[in-house]
Scaffold this motif. Sequence first.
Motif, PDB file in Angstrom:
ATOM      1  N   PRO A  86      -2.070 -11.577   0.813  1.00  0.00           N
ATOM      2  CA  PRO A  86      -2.770 -12.391   1.815  1.00  0.00           C
ATOM      3  C   PRO A  86      -4.276 -12.210   1.668  1.00  0.00           C
ATOM      4  CG  PRO A  86      -1.945 -10.391   2.831  1.00  0.00           C
ATOM      5  CD  PRO A  86      -1.413 -10.399   1.417  1.00  0.00           C
ATOM      6  N   THR A  87      -5.019 -13.123   2.221  1.00  0.00           N
ATOM      7  CA  THR A  87      -6.481 -12.999   2.185  1.00  0.00           C
ATOM      8  C   THR A  87      -6.947 -11.818   3.019  1.00  0.00           C
ATOM      9  OG1 THR A  87      -6.745 -15.372   1.859  1.00  0.00           O
ATOM     10  CG2 THR A  87      -8.629 -14.191   2.770  1.00  0.00           C
ATOM     11  N   PHE A  88      -6.265 -11.611   4.130  1.00  0.00           N
ATOM     12  CA  PHE A  88      -6.706 -10.590   5.075  1.00  0.00           C
ATOM     13  C   PHE A  88      -5.488 -10.131   5.862  1.00  0.00           C
ATOM     14  CE2 PHE A  88      -8.202  -9.417   9.332  1.00  0.00           C
ATOM     15  CZ  PHE A  88      -9.241  -8.537   9.037  1.00  0.00           C
ATOM     16  N   SER A  89      -5.403  -8.845   6.162  1.00  0.00           N
ATOM     17  CA  SER A  89      -4.294  -8.348   6.967  1.00  0.00           C
ATOM     18  C   SER A  89      -4.751  -7.132   7.751  1.00  0.00           C
ATOM     19  CB  SER A  89      -3.097  -7.975   6.082  1.00  0.00           C
ATOM     20  OG  SER A  89      -2.031  -7.501   6.886  1.00  0.00           O
ATOM     21  N   ASN A  90      -4.389  -7.134   9.045  1.00  0.00           N
ATOM     22  CA  ASN A  90      -4.701  -5.966   9.877  1.00  0.00           C
ATOM     23  C   ASN A  90      -3.482  -5.557  10.688  1.00  0.00           C
ATOM     24  OD1 ASN A  90      -4.594  -8.084  11.663  1.00  0.00           O
ATOM     25  ND2 ASN A  90      -6.487  -7.574  12.747  1.00  0.00           N
ATOM     26  N   SER A  91      -2.329  -5.596  10.074  1.00  0.00           N
ATOM     27  CA  SER A  91      -1.093  -5.249  10.760  1.00  0.00           C
ATOM     28  C   SER A  91      -1.163  -3.839  11.328  1.00  0.00           C
ATOM     29  CB  SER A  91       0.096  -5.352   9.793  1.00  0.00           C
ATOM     30  OG  SER A  91       1.260  -4.802  10.368  1.00  0.00           O
ATOM     31  N   LYS A  92      -0.492  -3.645  12.458  1.00  0.00           N
ATOM     32  CA  LYS A  92      -0.457  -2.326  13.087  1.00  0.00           C
ATOM     33  C   LYS A  92       0.228  -1.300  12.194  1.00  0.00           C
ATOM     34  CE  LYS A  92      -0.404  -4.183  17.792  1.00  0.00           C
ATOM     35  NZ  LYS A  92       0.369  -4.290  19.053  1.00  0.00           N
ATOM     36  N   ARG A  93       1.088  -1.775  11.275  1.00  0.00           N
ATOM     37  CA  ARG A  93       1.802  -0.842  10.406  1.00  0.00           C
ATOM     38  C   ARG A  93       0.929  -0.345   9.244  1.00  0.00           C
ATOM     39  NH1 ARG A  93       5.901  -4.965  10.754  1.00  0.00           N
ATOM     40  NH2 ARG A  93       7.516  -4.430  12.259  1.00  0.00           N
ATOM     41  N   MET A  94      -0.224  -0.999   9.022  1.00  0.00           N
ATOM     42  CA  MET A  94      -1.087  -0.621   7.910  1.00  0.00           C
ATOM     43  C   MET A  94      -2.063   0.470   8.319  1.00  0.00           C
ATOM     44  SD  MET A  94      -2.183  -4.177   6.085  1.00  0.00           S
ATOM     45  CE  MET A  94      -3.310  -3.270   5.039  1.00  0.00           C
ATOM     46  N   GLU A  95      -2.480   1.228   7.350  1.00  0.00           N
ATOM     47  CA  GLU A  95      -3.572   2.161   7.553  1.00  0.00           C
ATOM     48  C   GLU A  95      -4.862   1.419   7.210  1.00  0.00           C
ATOM     49  OE1 GLU A  95      -2.959   5.690   5.333  1.00  0.00           O
ATOM     50  OE2 GLU A  95      -1.004   6.124   6.217  1.00  0.00           O
ATOM     51  N   GLY A  96      -5.626   1.034   8.194  1.00  0.00           N
ATOM     52  CA  GLY A  96      -6.842   0.289   7.941  1.00  0.00           C
ATOM     53  C   GLY A  96      -6.573  -1.198   7.819  1.00  0.00           C
ATOM     54  N   VAL A  97      -7.534  -1.903   7.226  1.00  0.00           N
ATOM     55  CA  VAL A  97      -7.496  -3.361   7.110  1.00  0.00           C
ATOM     56  C   VAL A  97      -7.554  -3.741   5.636  1.00  0.00           C
ATOM     57  CG1 VAL A  97      -8.725  -5.489   7.649  1.00  0.00           C
ATOM     58  CG2 VAL A  97      -8.579  -3.679   9.366  1.00  0.00           C
ATOM     59  N   PHE A  98      -6.707  -4.703   5.238  1.00  0.00           N
ATOM     60  CA  PHE A  98      -6.725  -5.181   3.859  1.00  0.00           C
ATOM     61  C   PHE A  98      -7.553  -6.451   3.780  1.00  0.00           C
ATOM     62  CE2 PHE A  98      -5.110  -7.935   0.498  1.00  0.00           C
ATOM     63  CZ  PHE A  98      -5.143  -7.077  -0.599  1.00  0.00           C
ATOM     64  N   ASP A  99      -8.503  -6.468   2.835  1.00  0.00           N
ATOM     65  CA  ASP A  99      -9.341  -7.635   2.576  1.00  0.00           C
ATOM     66  C   ASP A  99      -9.283  -7.914   1.084  1.00  0.00           C
ATOM     67  OD1 ASP A  99     -11.868  -8.973   1.685  1.00  0.00           O
ATOM     68  OD2 ASP A  99     -12.242  -9.041   3.848  1.00  0.00           O
ATOM     69  N   ILE A 100      -8.800  -9.109   0.701  1.00  0.00           N
ATOM     70  CA  ILE A 100      -8.537  -9.378  -0.715  1.00  0.00           C
ATOM     71  C   ILE A 100      -9.798  -9.294  -1.562  1.00  0.00           C
ATOM     72  CG2 ILE A 100      -8.693 -11.862  -0.366  1.00  0.00           C
ATOM     73  CD1 ILE A 100      -6.569  -9.893  -2.949  1.00  0.00           C
ATOM     74  N   GLN A 101     -10.919  -9.806  -1.048  1.00  0.00           N
ATOM     75  CA  GLN A 101     -12.140  -9.760  -1.849  1.00  0.00           C
ATOM     76  C   GLN A 101     -12.621  -8.329  -2.039  1.00  0.00           C
ATOM     77  OE1 GLN A 101     -13.945 -12.554  -3.437  1.00  0.00           O
ATOM     78  NE2 GLN A 101     -14.444 -10.629  -4.442  1.00  0.00           N
ATOM     79  N   ARG A 102     -12.593  -7.556  -1.000  1.00  0.00           N
ATOM     80  CA  ARG A 102     -13.085  -6.186  -1.065  1.00  0.00           C
ATOM     81  C   ARG A 102     -12.127  -5.255  -1.811  1.00  0.00           C
ATOM     82  NH1 ARG A 102     -12.757  -3.678   4.512  1.00  0.00           N
ATOM     83  NH2 ARG A 102     -10.617  -3.367   3.777  1.00  0.00           N
ATOM     84  N   ASP A 103     -10.814  -5.465  -1.618  1.00  0.00           N
ATOM     85  CA  ASP A 103      -9.830  -4.476  -2.068  1.00  0.00           C
ATOM     86  C   ASP A 103      -9.090  -4.859  -3.332  1.00  0.00           C
ATOM     87  OD1 ASP A 103     -10.426  -2.934   0.186  1.00  0.00           O
ATOM     88  OD2 ASP A 103      -8.943  -3.994   1.421  1.00  0.00           O
ATOM     89  N   HIS A 104      -9.387  -6.015  -3.945  1.00  0.00           N
ATOM     90  CA  HIS A 104      -8.544  -6.440  -5.060  1.00  0.00           C
ATOM     91  C   HIS A 104      -8.684  -5.543  -6.285  1.00  0.00           C
ATOM     92  CE1 HIS A 104     -12.230  -8.557  -6.420  1.00  0.00           C
ATOM     93  NE2 HIS A 104     -11.671  -8.589  -7.633  1.00  0.00           N
ATOM     94  N   VAL A 105      -9.852  -4.953  -6.507  1.00  0.00           N
ATOM     95  CA  VAL A 105     -10.013  -4.078  -7.677  1.00  0.00           C
ATOM     96  C   VAL A 105      -9.126  -2.841  -7.542  1.00  0.00           C
ATOM     97  CG1 VAL A 105     -11.631  -2.642  -8.976  1.00  0.00           C
ATOM     98  CG2 VAL A 105     -12.340  -4.907  -8.158  1.00  0.00           C
ATOM     99  N   THR A 106      -9.164  -2.217  -6.359  1.00  0.00           N
ATOM    100  CA  THR A 106      -8.305  -1.053  -6.126  1.00  0.00           C
ATOM    101  C   THR A 106      -6.842  -1.430  -6.261  1.00  0.00           C
ATOM    102  OG1 THR A 106      -9.955  -0.127  -4.623  1.00  0.00           O
ATOM    103  CG2 THR A 106      -7.726   0.764  -4.488  1.00  0.00           C
ATOM    104  N   LEU A 107      -6.469  -2.558  -5.684  1.00  0.00           N
ATOM    105  CA  LEU A 107      -5.088  -3.027  -5.756  1.00  0.00           C
ATOM    106  C   LEU A 107      -4.642  -3.209  -7.209  1.00  0.00           C
ATOM    107  CD1 LEU A 107      -2.481  -4.285  -4.552  1.00  0.00           C
ATOM    108  CD2 LEU A 107      -3.718  -6.470  -4.453  1.00  0.00           C
ATOM    109  N   LEU A 108      -5.457  -3.896  -7.995  1.00  0.00           N
ATOM    110  CA  LEU A 108      -5.070  -4.178  -9.382  1.00  0.00           C
ATOM    111  C   LEU A 108      -5.066  -2.910 -10.229  1.00  0.00           C
ATOM    112  CD1 LEU A 108      -6.934  -7.567  -9.897  1.00  0.00           C
ATOM    113  CD2 LEU A 108      -4.471  -7.208  -9.709  1.00  0.00           C
ATOM    114  N   ASP A 109      -5.995  -2.016  -9.990  1.00  0.00           N
ATOM    115  CA  ASP A 109      -5.981  -0.755 -10.733  1.00  0.00           C
ATOM    116  C   ASP A 109      -4.718   0.041 -10.427  1.00  0.00           C
ATOM    117  OD1 ASP A 109      -8.343  -1.155 -12.094  1.00  0.00           O
ATOM    118  OD2 ASP A 109      -9.583  -0.077 -10.624  1.00  0.00           O
ATOM    119  N   LEU A 110      -4.322   0.096  -9.156  1.00  0.00           N
ATOM    120  CA  LEU A 110      -3.094   0.804  -8.797  1.00  0.00           C
ATOM    121  C   LEU A 110      -1.872   0.158  -9.447  1.00  0.00           C
ATOM    122  CD1 LEU A 110      -3.741   1.447  -4.979  1.00  0.00           C
ATOM    123  CD2 LEU A 110      -3.511   3.205  -6.752  1.00  0.00           C
TER     124      LEU A 110
END
Length: 724
Positions: free
Chosen positions: A641-665
């Motif tokens: 998703p572009t953005f997610s702040n679900s209560k089940r997540m630790e923190g907030v996911f933002d695709i633009q900010r977090d995609h490098v970490t996501l792809l490296d993992l």
Amino acid sequence: MTDRHEVILTCPKGLEGLLLDEAVGLGLEEAREQTAAIRGTGSMEVAYRLCLWSRLANRVLLVLHRFATTNAETLYDGVRAVDWAEHLLPSGSLAVEFSGHGSGIDNSHFGALKVKDAIVDGLRTASGERPSVDKLNPDVRVHLRLDRGQAVLSLDLSGHSLHQRGYRLQQGAAPLKENLAAAVLIRAGWPRIAAEGGALADPMCGVGTFLVEAVMMAADIAPNLKRERWGFSAWLGHVPAIWTRLLEQAQLRAREGLSKPPLWIRGYEADPRLIQPARNNVERAGLGHWIRIYQGDVATFEPRTDQNQKGLVVCNPPYGERLGDEASLVYLYQNLGERLRQACLGWEAAVLTSAPELGKRMGIRSHKQYAFWNGALACKLLLIKVVPEQFVTGQRNASRPADADDVVEPARLSEGGQMFANRLQKNLRQLGKWARKQGIECYRLYDADMPEYALAVDIYGDWVHVQEYAPPRSVDPDKAQTRLLDALAAIPPALGIGRDRVVIKRRERQSGTRQYERQASEGAFLEVKEGDVRLLVNLTDYLDTGLFLDHRPMRLRIAREVAGKRFLNLFCYTATATVHAAKAGARSTTSVDLSKTYLDWARRNLALNGLSERQRLEQGDVMAWLEADRGEYDLIFIDPPTFSNSKRMEGVFDIQRDHVTLLDLAMARLAAGGTLYFSNNFRKFVLNAGLSERYAVEDISAATLDEDFRRNPKIHRAWKIQAR
């Protein structure tokens, strides 16, 4: 006490004129309108008669004192000046209702407290006995209205609001108050029609309020005849002899009215859950021999009994508060208009609607309109004469007499609606041929091709799923709504489908997980085919359907490449890509998503294809899951998703900010020679340039768009990523 009293009758906003006529007819003198009220003078007998016979009032207030007040102390003194011993025993009970503000009174609770203290102090005995407070069933209910320094102190003769007749113990989701229903019937001319022996039909009768109120008018039944407790029942000023005489007269009139041959009065209701409650209400009112209620929808209700029978069709269509209701309401009004034109020639109709623009979809002009308020909701009452001269969307066959077999031409579309229909048919000729050749059941037919009709129209087998893009603020909301209704009217005839197979939703900018939240609860799943697999979609309950149509080429690409490979699907949603992979011979599949709802949906998709075994479904935050996982995969698909702040997540996911970490993992979990497909639909997304320095990155966006999305190449971006 004097026998001349000032009387105030309160009512819903918009009913003042009708209530004025009614009150004058019941004996109120010097009557004049106020906002949501009528004020006049009359004897105690008139006040009682208003309580018993008013079909429109909420309350009958007997004014005890008017006085000026400047602060809480003068308010107390003004109330204390009344001789309360004439009204209530020291051992009695009272309730106080206070409205207005000013003169040092900040809120209604404080004002009511001062009024109560003044009354109690005036009645307190030497032994300390004093009236108690009973908010539900007091001996006396006192009302004080404060307006610009003037206080009006009244005794509430009605007790509970007069709209509560006592017969309606069961009600639907959006009940129409009895006095508002009575006002609609009066405005519609029902007393005149009933006196002429006319009929009445309600094609959306709910729990039967219009039906019962109509019979009480026709049979000359006092609306509050069965009420047992009144605001004056324990009042010391009550004159039982006058009340008993009026009550006996009303009972005699009711017996005489009910002994007449019943009029033809029928209700129809599509919801089977409301049929028995409606019949129970009718029986409680003692009107079972006058009223018949049947289950049936608007498209099939048949009010005519013979060629000479004329009467009134009255209804309050549902307001539509759920996702997708716009489409069903458009077609509901169209169906209502068609039934009126086909089966009710010569009748009159009254439609109370909160959406007058939908009323125009009936294809019959209203000759009068009245403003009403249903609580806080502004409504219009449309009065219609069902005669060919008033038809605007169809004409009766002029070569044949008007009889029950007359055929009315289908509704004509507006100019804009016809343009929209033409574009749909053009697209259908082109894309329909392509879809049939490719064996595709679900595809996008229209995607805001015409800027003024900002809709996405998707085909799901023999269903149509419509998404309205929220118009920019620069667009007139009324024009946008008109265009939407024009488009909805055009879809069924343009595509040759039934109106009941069109679902509409409004798509706006979403935040967090809102796009995945449940919007309705119909739970209706539709089975569709894509390539070699079957998938479940839900067109009604969520903003998205469970199948992203634009990713069809990506899913089919995965199916072609996955045989014998270990497949990982991150942010898997309903796992449609996993179903393709498993069906195409993947050695194993692992699918990860945060939503239990969608993982359950994924299980159903897998089971539908006989793939329940060896398919691993994991619930969790994808980033945290990747950090903990030690598996190895040959083919990975990521569509976050572009953005997610679900209560089940630790923190907030933002695709633009977090995609490098996501792809490296994710790349750390990719086997040698493996492939990762990464996609997202964030229009402003920019892939980090540093990724190309570490991995082999290829933009494959154009290759992942089928014919139905080539008009909107920005629907998503996609990349193929491999280790160097």
